[in-house]
Design a protein around this motif. Sequence first.
Motif, PDB file in Angstrom:
ATOM      1  N   LEU A   1      32.690  15.073  19.459  1.00  0.00           N
ATOM      2  CA  LEU A   1      32.913  14.216  18.300  1.00  0.00           C
ATOM      3  C   LEU A   1      32.861  12.747  18.695  1.00  0.00           C
ATOM      4  N   LEU A   2      33.522  12.397  19.793  1.00  0.00           N
ATOM      5  CA  LEU A   2      33.494  11.007  20.260  1.00  0.00           C
ATOM      6  C   LEU A   2      32.086  10.584  20.669  1.00  0.00           C
ATOM      7  N   ALA A   3      31.354  11.478  21.333  1.00  0.00           N
ATOM      8  CA  ALA A   3      29.984  11.159  21.751  1.00  0.00           C
ATOM      9  C   ALA A   3      29.078  10.953  20.543  1.00  0.00           C
ATOM     10  N   SER A   4      29.209  11.806  19.528  1.00  0.00           N
ATOM     11  CA  SER A   4      28.361  11.641  18.345  1.00  0.00           C
ATOM     12  C   SER A   4      28.745  10.391  17.569  1.00  0.00           C
ATOM     13  N   ALA A   5      30.017  10.044  17.564  1.00  0.00           N
ATOM     14  CA  ALA A   5      30.446   8.810  16.895  1.00  0.00           C
ATOM     15  C   ALA A   5      29.898   7.593  17.623  1.00  0.00           C
ATOM     16  N   LYS A   6      29.884   7.655  18.943  1.00  0.00           N
ATOM     17  CA  LYS A   6      29.352   6.541  19.730  1.00  0.00           C
ATOM     18  C   LYS A   6      27.871   6.327  19.420  1.00  0.00           C
ATOM     19  N   LYS A   7      27.124   7.421  19.267  1.00  0.00           N
ATOM     20  CA  LYS A   7      25.697   7.324  18.939  1.00  0.00           C
ATOM     21  C   LYS A   7      25.494   6.744  17.539  1.00  0.00           C
ATOM     22  N   LYS A   8      26.304   7.205  16.580  1.00  0.00           N
ATOM     23  CA  LYS A   8      26.138   6.778  15.190  1.00  0.00           C
ATOM     24  C   LYS A   8      26.569   5.335  14.954  1.00  0.00           C
ATOM     25  N   HIS A   9      27.475   4.832  15.760  1.00  0.00           N
ATOM     26  CA  HIS A   9      28.049   3.516  15.505  1.00  0.00           C
ATOM     27  C   HIS A   9      27.702   2.501  16.593  1.00  0.00           C
ATOM     28  N   LYS A  10      26.451   2.551  17.058  1.00  0.00           N
ATOM     29  CA  LYS A  10      25.985   1.555  18.022  1.00  0.00           C
ATOM     30  C   LYS A  10      25.925   0.197  17.333  1.00  0.00           C
TER      31      LYS A  10
ATOM     32  N   GLU B   1      43.709  16.916   4.004  1.00  0.00           N
ATOM     33  CA  GLU B   1      43.887  17.872   5.101  1.00  0.00           C
ATOM     34  C   GLU B   1      42.904  17.566   6.236  1.00  0.00           C
ATOM     35  N   THR B   2      43.343  17.774   7.462  1.00  0.00           N
ATOM     36  CA  THR B   2      42.495  17.547   8.636  1.00  0.00           C
ATOM     37  C   THR B   2      41.232  18.390   8.556  1.00  0.00           C
ATOM     38  N   ASP B   3      41.345  19.625   8.093  1.00  0.00           N
ATOM     39  CA  ASP B   3      40.181  20.505   7.975  1.00  0.00           C
ATOM     40  C   ASP B   3      39.141  19.912   7.015  1.00  0.00           C
ATOM     41  N   THR B   4      39.599  19.283   5.949  1.00  0.00           N
ATOM     42  CA  THR B   4      38.685  18.640   5.001  1.00  0.00           C
ATOM     43  C   THR B   4      37.965  17.477   5.663  1.00  0.00           C
ATOM     44  N   ILE B   5      38.699  16.690   6.441  1.00  0.00           N
ATOM     45  CA  ILE B   5      38.086  15.552   7.148  1.00  0.00           C
ATOM     46  C   ILE B   5      37.049  16.050   8.147  1.00  0.00           C
ATOM     47  N   VAL B   6      37.370  17.131   8.859  1.00  0.00           N
ATOM     48  CA  VAL B   6      36.420  17.705   9.828  1.00  0.00           C
ATOM     49  C   VAL B   6      35.163  18.180   9.108  1.00  0.00           C
ATOM     50  N   ARG B   7      35.319  18.828   7.966  1.00  0.00           N
ATOM     51  CA  ARG B   7      34.146  19.291   7.212  1.00  0.00           C
ATOM     52  C   ARG B   7      33.311  18.115   6.713  1.00  0.00           C
ATOM     53  N   LEU B   8      33.971  17.043   6.275  1.00  0.00           N
ATOM     54  CA  LEU B   8      33.236  15.847   5.848  1.00  0.00           C
ATOM     55  C   LEU B   8      32.461  15.237   7.010  1.00  0.00           C
ATOM     56  N   LEU B   9      33.110  15.122   8.173  1.00  0.00           N
ATOM     57  CA  LEU B   9      32.431  14.573   9.351  1.00  0.00           C
ATOM     58  C   LEU B   9      31.228  15.436   9.729  1.00  0.00           C
ATOM     59  N   THR B  10      31.393  16.753   9.683  1.00  0.00           N
ATOM     60  CA  THR B  10      30.289  17.660   9.995  1.00  0.00           C
ATOM     61  C   THR B  10      29.138  17.454   9.023  1.00  0.00           C
ATOM     62  N   SER B  11      29.466  17.317   7.735  1.00  0.00           N
ATOM     63  CA  SER B  11      28.400  17.132   6.738  1.00  0.00           C
ATOM     64  C   SER B  11      27.693  15.791   6.894  1.00  0.00           C
ATOM     65  N   LEU B  12      28.367  14.823   7.513  1.00  0.00           N
ATOM     66  CA  LEU B  12      27.747  13.522   7.771  1.00  0.00           C
ATOM     67  C   LEU B  12      26.956  13.504   9.080  1.00  0.00           C
ATOM     68  N   GLY B  13      26.919  14.641   9.776  1.00  0.00           N
ATOM     69  CA  GLY B  13      26.102  14.741  10.984  1.00  0.00           C
ATOM     70  C   GLY B  13      26.838  14.547  12.287  1.00  0.00           C
ATOM     71  N   TYR B  14      28.156  14.483  12.255  1.00  0.00           N
ATOM     72  CA  TYR B  14      28.933  14.372  13.490  1.00  0.00           C
ATOM     73  C   TYR B  14      29.071  15.755  14.114  1.00  0.00           C
ATOM     74  N   ASP B  15      29.097  15.803  15.446  1.00  0.00           N
ATOM     75  CA  ASP B  15      29.298  17.065  16.162  1.00  0.00           C
ATOM     76  C   ASP B  15      30.804  17.276  16.300  1.00  0.00           C
ATOM     77  N   THR B  16      31.345  18.202  15.538  1.00  0.00           N
ATOM     78  CA  THR B  16      32.792  18.430  15.540  1.00  0.00           C
ATOM     79  C   THR B  16      33.192  19.651  16.362  1.00  0.00           C
ATOM     80  N   SER B  17      32.327  20.078  17.275  1.00  0.00           N
ATOM     81  CA  SER B  17      32.621  21.273  18.070  1.00  0.00           C
ATOM     82  C   SER B  17      33.745  21.054  19.080  1.00  0.00           C
ATOM     83  N   SER B  18      33.965  19.811  19.500  1.00  0.00           N
ATOM     84  CA  SER B  18      35.058  19.483  20.423  1.00  0.00           C
ATOM     85  C   SER B  18      35.360  17.997  20.285  1.00  0.00           C
ATOM     86  N   ASP B  19      36.506  17.597  20.828  1.00  0.00           N
ATOM     87  CA  ASP B  19      36.865  16.176  20.781  1.00  0.00           C
ATOM     88  C   ASP B  19      35.831  15.320  21.505  1.00  0.00           C
ATOM     89  N   GLU B  20      35.385  15.792  22.669  1.00  0.00           N
ATOM     90  CA  GLU B  20      34.407  15.037  23.455  1.00  0.00           C
ATOM     91  C   GLU B  20      33.089  14.904  22.695  1.00  0.00           C
TER      92      GLU B  20
END
Length: 103
Positions: free
Chosen positions: A52-61, A31-50
């Motif tokens: 989420l993309l910004a936090s992914a960019k920081k994590k995956h330099k 479920e998408t909600d499960t994926i969002v919760r996993l991303l949040t627990s891994l430290g991604y900012d899931t408050s909005s699409d923008e």
Amino acid sequence: MNQNNVIKQVAEMARIADSYVSAWGEEAKVETDTIVRLLTSLGYDTSSDEALLASAKKKHKPEVLASVTVIQDGAPAEVSMFLGPMPEKVNLAGNCKRNRGRY
């Protein structure tokens, strides 16, 4: 969060699968909600699409340099580096140390 494709893109970067094969050999969707919760627990900012993309960019330099580069003696070498945003004029000078198999 509106865009499931943004969640899928970042989940793929974080190596979170959106489906799996169950113990009974049946494909199961995550479920998408499960994926969002996993991303949040891994430290991604899931408050909005923008966010989420910004936090992914920081994590995956990309790494500045590969951890090890082996070059054959006497062979020309090209070493790629990711230096990120830099001022227009930068003088980069460096040297190479030959290891010869010693620590």
